[in-house]
Design a protein around this motif. Structure first.
Motif, PDB file in Angstrom:
ATOM      1  N   PRO A  54      41.842  26.566  24.666  1.00 16.26           N
ATOM      2  CA  PRO A  54      43.219  27.082  24.690  1.00 16.26           C
ATOM      3  C   PRO A  54      43.442  28.295  25.602  1.00 16.26           C
ATOM      4  N   LEU A  55      42.522  29.269  25.619  1.00 16.30           N
ATOM      5  CA  LEU A  55      42.745  30.481  26.400  1.00 16.30           C
ATOM      6  C   LEU A  55      41.840  30.616  27.615  1.00 16.30           C
ATOM      7  N   PHE A  56      40.792  29.820  27.694  1.00 18.89           N
ATOM      8  CA  PHE A  56      39.856  29.920  28.800  1.00 18.89           C
ATOM      9  C   PHE A  56      39.196  28.559  29.011  1.00 18.89           C
ATOM     10  N   ALA A  57      38.340  28.503  30.012  1.00 17.06           N
ATOM     11  CA  ALA A  57      37.589  27.280  30.285  1.00 17.06           C
ATOM     12  C   ALA A  57      36.119  27.649  30.494  1.00 17.06           C
ATOM     13  N   ILE A  58      35.250  26.774  30.074  1.00 13.86           N
ATOM     14  CA  ILE A  58      33.824  26.929  30.324  1.00 13.86           C
ATOM     15  C   ILE A  58      33.517  26.171  31.611  1.00 13.86           C
ATOM     16  N   GLU A  59      32.857  26.845  32.541  1.00 11.28           N
ATOM     17  CA  GLU A  59      32.530  26.213  33.809  1.00 11.28           C
ATOM     18  C   GLU A  59      31.023  26.238  34.021  1.00 11.28           C
ATOM     19  N   ALA A  60      30.530  25.226  34.700  1.00 17.79           N
ATOM     20  CA  ALA A  60      29.116  25.157  35.054  1.00 17.79           C
ATOM     21  C   ALA A  60      28.997  24.391  36.363  1.00 17.79           C
ATOM     22  N   SER A  61      28.005  24.751  37.148  1.00 15.82           N
ATOM     23  CA  SER A  61      27.768  24.024  38.399  1.00 15.82           C
ATOM     24  C   SER A  61      26.305  24.137  38.783  1.00 15.82           C
ATOM     25  N   ALA A  62      25.849  23.150  39.522  1.00 18.94           N
ATOM     26  CA  ALA A  62      24.512  23.155  40.110  1.00 18.94           C
ATOM     27  C   ALA A  62      24.686  22.735  41.565  1.00 18.94           C
ATOM     28  N   SER A  63      24.058  23.459  42.460  1.00 19.93           N
ATOM     29  CA  SER A  63      24.212  23.198  43.887  1.00 19.93           C
ATOM     30  C   SER A  63      22.854  23.163  44.566  1.00 19.93           C
ATOM     31  N   LEU A  87      32.628  31.596  32.160  1.00 18.38           N
ATOM     32  CA  LEU A  87      33.984  31.406  31.657  1.00 18.38           C
ATOM     33  C   LEU A  87      34.986  31.718  32.753  1.00 18.38           C
ATOM     34  N   ARG A  88      36.122  31.046  32.680  1.00 21.59           N
ATOM     35  CA  ARG A  88      37.235  31.357  33.571  1.00 21.59           C
ATOM     36  C   ARG A  88      38.524  31.320  32.779  1.00 21.59           C
ATOM     37  N   THR A  89      39.510  32.039  33.279  1.00 19.71           N
ATOM     38  CA  THR A  89      40.843  32.010  32.705  1.00 19.71           C
ATOM     39  C   THR A  89      41.835  31.861  33.848  1.00 19.71           C
ATOM     40  N   TYR A  90      43.062  31.542  33.508  1.00 24.81           N
ATOM     41  CA  TYR A  90      44.068  31.250  34.520  1.00 24.81           C
ATOM     42  C   TYR A  90      45.208  32.249  34.432  1.00 24.81           C
ATOM     43  N   GLY A  91      45.732  32.635  35.584  1.00 23.13           N
ATOM     44  CA  GLY A  91      46.882  33.522  35.656  1.00 23.13           C
ATOM     45  C   GLY A  91      47.692  33.179  36.887  1.00 23.13           C
ATOM     46  N   GLY A  92      48.944  32.820  36.705  1.00 19.40           N
ATOM     47  CA  GLY A  92      49.739  32.355  37.838  1.00 19.40           C
ATOM     48  C   GLY A  92      49.130  31.070  38.369  1.00 19.40           C
ATOM     49  N   GLY A  93      48.930  30.974  39.643  1.00 23.71           N
ATOM     50  CA  GLY A  93      48.298  29.799  40.227  1.00 23.71           C
ATOM     51  C   GLY A  93      46.810  29.980  40.480  1.00 23.71           C
ATOM     52  N   LEU A  94      46.240  31.083  39.982  1.00 26.85           N
ATOM     53  CA  LEU A  94      44.839  31.395  40.240  1.00 26.85           C
ATOM     54  C   LEU A  94      43.978  31.270  38.989  1.00 26.85           C
ATOM     55  N   PHE A  95      42.689  31.076  39.187  1.00 20.63           N
ATOM     56  CA  PHE A  95      41.729  31.242  38.104  1.00 20.63           C
ATOM     57  C   PHE A  95      40.747  32.336  38.520  1.00 20.63           C
ATOM     58  N   GLY A 127      30.908  36.439  40.001  1.00 22.01           N
ATOM     59  CA  GLY A 127      32.331  36.519  39.726  1.00 22.01           C
ATOM     60  C   GLY A 127      33.030  35.479  40.587  1.00 22.01           C
ATOM     61  N   THR A 128      34.087  34.877  40.066  1.00 25.38           N
ATOM     62  CA  THR A 128      34.753  33.798  40.799  1.00 25.38           C
ATOM     63  C   THR A 128      36.259  34.015  40.852  1.00 25.38           C
ATOM     64  N   LEU A 129      36.865  33.498  41.899  1.00 25.69           N
ATOM     65  CA  LEU A 129      38.312  33.541  42.094  1.00 25.69           C
ATOM     66  C   LEU A 129      38.695  32.300  42.888  1.00 25.69           C
ATOM     67  N   GLY A 130      39.769  31.637  42.470  1.00 20.15           N
ATOM     68  CA  GLY A 130      40.176  30.436  43.188  1.00 20.15           C
ATOM     69  C   GLY A 130      41.486  29.879  42.686  1.00 20.15           C
ATOM     70  N   THR A 131      41.792  28.674  43.136  1.00 25.01           N
ATOM     71  CA  THR A 131      43.007  27.979  42.739  1.00 25.01           C
ATOM     72  C   THR A 131      42.721  26.491  42.629  1.00 25.01           C
ATOM     73  N   VAL A 132      43.538  25.793  41.850  1.00 27.89           N
ATOM     74  CA  VAL A 132      43.426  24.347  41.683  1.00 27.89           C
ATOM     75  C   VAL A 132      44.722  23.725  42.212  1.00 27.89           C
ATOM     76  N   VAL A 133      44.570  22.732  43.079  1.00 35.69           N
ATOM     77  CA  VAL A 133      45.710  22.071  43.716  1.00 35.69           C
ATOM     78  C   VAL A 133      45.741  20.609  43.270  1.00 35.69           C
ATOM     79  N   PRO A 134      46.864  20.132  42.669  1.00 33.54           N
ATOM     80  CA  PRO A 134      46.951  18.710  42.323  1.00 33.54           C
ATOM     81  C   PRO A 134      46.885  17.850  43.583  1.00 33.54           C
ATOM     82  N   LEU A 135      46.154  16.740  43.497  1.00 24.60           N
ATOM     83  CA  LEU A 135      45.958  15.901  44.671  1.00 24.60           C
ATOM     84  C   LEU A 135      45.913  14.445  44.248  1.00 24.60           C
ATOM     85  N   GLY A 136      47.071  13.816  44.132  1.00 21.18           N
ATOM     86  CA  GLY A 136      47.152  12.394  43.828  1.00 21.18           C
ATOM     87  C   GLY A 136      46.410  11.970  42.570  1.00 21.18           C
ATOM     88  N   GLY A 137      46.644  12.619  41.460  1.00 18.79           N
ATOM     89  CA  GLY A 137      45.981  12.278  40.206  1.00 18.79           C
ATOM     90  C   GLY A 137      44.637  12.952  40.015  1.00 18.79           C
TER      91      GLY A 137
END
Length: 167
Positions: A54-63, A87-95, A127-137
């Motif tokens: 509800p208030l945040f998201a759990i993120e994980a990645s391997a590269s 963890l990440r949270t969203y504000g405006g169009g950014l996370f 620390g992370t900063l970014g945005t999510v853009v909808p792209l055809g589903g």
């Protein structure tokens, strides 16, 4: 063993998630400070996981980062595998957010006596900063991270920029 523990945690969490997403990403690692004396802009590829709460998201990645030497060195090969969880949270169009990471380095080079190699694992934070853009589903994620890695020799700072898509 460390890698197996991280993968087990990700799989367990995703099994109980109501809304989770998996995706792929690519981008670049940019060395700064002492790491910038040895390495150049380095490409990376990987996978990512996102579980919304509800208030945040759990993120994980391997590269997998193909570390590029600053100078052209014959027989030199280096790579890094960063595993991030946070963890990440969203504000405006950014996370924005941050978390912990495990970085596994592997380096090999040719010597007159034969091939030498070295590998090590180090912990760090990001620390992370970014945005999510909808792209055809689907969702296109554009982001950047600041990484601090505590190595045996010194502290390293890296920047990363990436683009990813969630399925």
């Amino acid at each position: 063993m460390k890698l197996a523990a991280v993968i087990a945690i990700i799989v367990t969490v995703s099994a109980f998630a109501d809304y989770s997403e998996f995706g792929l990403h690519g981008g670049f690692y940019i060395p700064t400070g002492d790491a910038g004396d040895v390495y150049n802009l380095s490409p990376m590829l990987g996978g990512q996981f996102l579980m919304h709460m509800p208030l945040f998201a759990i993120e994980a990645s391997a590269s997998y980062v193909f570390l590029q030497p600053d100078n052209d060195i014959e027989g030199f090969s280096a790579s890094m595998i960063p595993i991030n969880a946070g963890l990440r949270t969203y504000g405006g169009g950014l996370f924005y957010g941050g978390g912990l990471e495990l970085d596994m380095f592997s380096v090999s080079w040719d010597t007159p006596e034969g091939e030498e190699s070295n590998s090590e694992s180090d912990f760090g934070v990001y620390g992370t900063l970014g945005t999510v853009v909808p792209l055809g589903g689907k969702k296109l994620e554009l982001g950047g991270k600041v990484h601090w890695i505590n190595t045996d020799d010194d502290d390293q700072w890296w920047l990363s920029a990436m683009a990813g898509i969630y399925f």
